[in-house]
Design a protein around this motif. Structure first.
Motif, PDB file in Angstrom:
ATOM      1  N   GLU A 144      49.312 -10.583 -22.649  1.00 51.06           N
ATOM      2  CA  GLU A 144      47.939 -10.919 -22.293  1.00 51.06           C
ATOM      3  C   GLU A 144      47.363 -12.034 -23.162  1.00 51.06           C
ATOM      4  N   GLY A 145      47.793 -12.129 -24.431  1.00 51.38           N
ATOM      5  CA  GLY A 145      47.210 -13.096 -25.348  1.00 51.38           C
ATOM      6  C   GLY A 145      45.765 -12.726 -25.669  1.00 51.38           C
ATOM      7  N   GLN A 146      45.178 -13.447 -26.620  1.00 54.31           N
ATOM      8  CA  GLN A 146      43.810 -13.137 -27.027  1.00 54.31           C
ATOM      9  C   GLN A 146      42.958 -14.403 -27.087  1.00 54.31           C
ATOM     10  N   ARG A 147      41.669 -14.262 -26.749  1.00 58.17           N
ATOM     11  CA  ARG A 147      40.725 -15.360 -26.914  1.00 58.17           C
ATOM     12  C   ARG A 147      40.392 -15.514 -28.388  1.00 58.17           C
ATOM     13  N   PRO A 148      40.025 -16.708 -28.832  1.00 61.54           N
ATOM     14  CA  PRO A 148      39.700 -16.907 -30.251  1.00 61.54           C
ATOM     15  C   PRO A 148      38.681 -15.921 -30.804  1.00 61.54           C
ATOM     16  N   ALA A 205      41.381 -14.973 -18.748  1.00 62.36           N
ATOM     17  CA  ALA A 205      40.231 -15.642 -19.370  1.00 62.36           C
ATOM     18  C   ALA A 205      39.202 -16.066 -18.324  1.00 62.36           C
ATOM     19  N   GLU A 206      39.687 -16.449 -17.151  1.00 56.83           N
ATOM     20  CA  GLU A 206      38.794 -16.894 -16.074  1.00 56.83           C
ATOM     21  C   GLU A 206      37.826 -15.796 -15.647  1.00 56.83           C
ATOM     22  N   LYS A 207      38.284 -14.554 -15.714  1.00 59.81           N
ATOM     23  CA  LYS A 207      37.468 -13.436 -15.256  1.00 59.81           C
ATOM     24  C   LYS A 207      36.538 -12.900 -16.340  1.00 59.81           C
ATOM     25  N   ASP A 212      32.853 -21.247 -24.997  1.00 58.08           N
ATOM     26  CA  ASP A 212      33.448 -22.583 -25.009  1.00 58.08           C
ATOM     27  C   ASP A 212      34.920 -22.592 -25.395  1.00 58.08           C
ATOM     28  N   THR A 213      35.412 -21.505 -25.961  1.00 56.93           N
ATOM     29  CA  THR A 213      36.779 -21.510 -26.483  1.00 56.93           C
ATOM     30  C   THR A 213      37.719 -20.546 -25.761  1.00 56.93           C
ATOM     31  N   LYS A 214      37.289 -19.929 -24.681  1.00 57.53           N
ATOM     32  CA  LYS A 214      38.087 -18.842 -24.116  1.00 57.53           C
ATOM     33  C   LYS A 214      39.442 -19.293 -23.557  1.00 57.53           C
ATOM     34  N   TYR A 215      39.607 -20.584 -23.266  1.00 57.85           N
ATOM     35  CA  TYR A 215      40.897 -21.088 -22.800  1.00 57.85           C
ATOM     36  C   TYR A 215      41.714 -21.720 -23.936  1.00 57.85           C
ATOM     37  N   PHE A 248      41.912 -24.832 -30.639  1.00 63.46           N
ATOM     38  CA  PHE A 248      41.979 -26.135 -29.975  1.00 63.46           C
ATOM     39  C   PHE A 248      42.442 -25.930 -28.540  1.00 63.46           C
ATOM     40  N   ALA A 249      42.148 -26.918 -27.717  1.00 62.31           N
ATOM     41  CA  ALA A 249      42.538 -26.872 -26.315  1.00 62.31           C
ATOM     42  C   ALA A 249      43.901 -27.517 -26.126  1.00 62.31           C
ATOM     43  N   SER A 250      44.769 -26.856 -25.385  1.00 60.37           N
ATOM     44  CA  SER A 250      46.075 -27.409 -25.035  1.00 60.37           C
ATOM     45  C   SER A 250      46.657 -26.539 -23.927  1.00 60.37           C
ATOM     46  N   SER A 251      47.210 -27.174 -22.891  1.00 58.12           N
ATOM     47  CA  SER A 251      47.755 -26.395 -21.774  1.00 58.12           C
ATOM     48  C   SER A 251      48.954 -25.565 -22.196  1.00 58.12           C
TER      49      SER A 251
END
Length: 331
Positions: A144-148, A205-207, A212-215, A248-251
């Protein structure tokens, strides 16, 4: 000079010794600044609680891998729109979960084809890198991973009830993952360093609540600080400049192994990467042959069986039944 956060993250992932990590953090002016570090679990007196969890490094490593399996199961549960704590909709046990989420009939590998097992094996990896005498271990999962803003309540917590009401996972009390701390680092003066890099699955994360950092990817380093003039015992802290995890943002990030011997080449799009620097495994378990014994021992500590793969220098890949989806050993 402005710090390149993504570059620092990847440099830390490539490092194989505590000395390398400390040098990188000193160059970034983070290591020696106490304002850049927070107490693990928000407690200054956390050393005794963490230090009393595991008496052996192999058993402690089991708990890390169990957490990775749990993350895979929770990911699939959430993607199917099921609340993992829902007693009516969520699977009642791990066998039911593996059959429902991964199509493993009765949770047994012999009910899967070779290609199905290989695909499943991509979910969790264990990679040994660095010197053969004191290798570092990377545990990587596509869970699942985690948001910051959630890492402090999950991967950096003690005894939080993160999984207590989820019936199909194995790690129940949130403390097992910290059992490895005391076995990281080389020698009595070790800082017990561990790197954590994580990103939430984009569809999850979309749901979830907007921020600002959820992705984003986020990362931190956990360390043990020795007693000082004010503090009488050691304490575990984690890197959080200005009170927040670096993110940081990165695909994607090149954290997955490529063709042997490339340990970091293929992209990880979400999930969790954990590195245990110079992990103190028992001497007999550092040889490639002994991994078979090791994984057999692990199978006694977990309630699921999935495909495992071992790869070591000078030998062709060998397949055997174990507990964890993918094990890649490079020394």
């Amino acid at each position: 000079m402005k710090m390149n956060i993504k570059e620092l993250c990847l440099d830390l992932a490539k490092a194989d010794t505590e000395d390398e990590v400390i040098r990188l953090l000193k160059n970034a002016r983070l290591w020696e600044d106490p304002s850049c570090w927070k107490f693990f679990n928000g407690e200054e007196n956390n050393y005794d609680r963490i230090g009393n969890q595991q008496s052996s490094p192999d058993a402690a490593l089991v708990e890390k891998l169990v957490n990775s399996i749990d993350a895979m199961l929770i990911r699939e549960c959430l993607l199917k729109g099921i609340n993992p704590e829902d007693k009516n909709e969520a699977p009642e046990n791990i066998q039911e979960a593996t059959e429902s989420f991964f199509g493993i009939k009765r949770g047994q590998l012999y009910n899967m084809t070779a290609s199905e097992r290989s695909k499943l094996a991509e979910g969790v990896s264990v990679i040994a890198t660095g010197e053969k005498k004191n290798p570092s271990y990377c545990i990587i999962d596509k869970g699942e991973g985690q948001r910051p803003n959630k890492v402090e309540k999950t991967l950096l917590s003690l005894s939080k009830e993160n999984k207590l009401r989820i019936p199909f996972v194995q790690g129940k009390f949130g403390m097992g993952g910290t059992g490895v701390f005391g076995f990281c680092g080389n020698g009595v003066k070790a800082n017990n360093l561990q790197l954590i890099i994580t990103k939430r699955h984009p569809k999850l994360a979309e749901k979830e609540s907007d921020d600002d950092t959820k992705y984003n990817w986020s990362f931190t380093v956990v360390r043990r600080e020795n007693p000082g003039q004010v503090r009488k015992s050691s304490v575990y802290t984690y890197l959080a400049p200005n009170g927040y995890l670096l993110n940081f943002a990165s695909s994607s990030l090149p954290l997955l192994p490529g063709e042997y011997p490339e340990t970091m080449k293929n992209n990880l799009e979400w999930g969790t990467f954990i590195k245990l620097y110079e992990y103190q495994m028992p001497g007999g378990l550092k040889s490639p042959i002994a991994y078979h014994y090791f994984w057999r021992r692990l199978s006694k500590n977990a309630r699921t069986s999935v495909n495992a793969r071992a790869l070591s220098t000078g030998q062709a890949p060998k397949r055997f039944q174990g507990v964890f989806p993918s094990i890649t050993v490079t020394t």
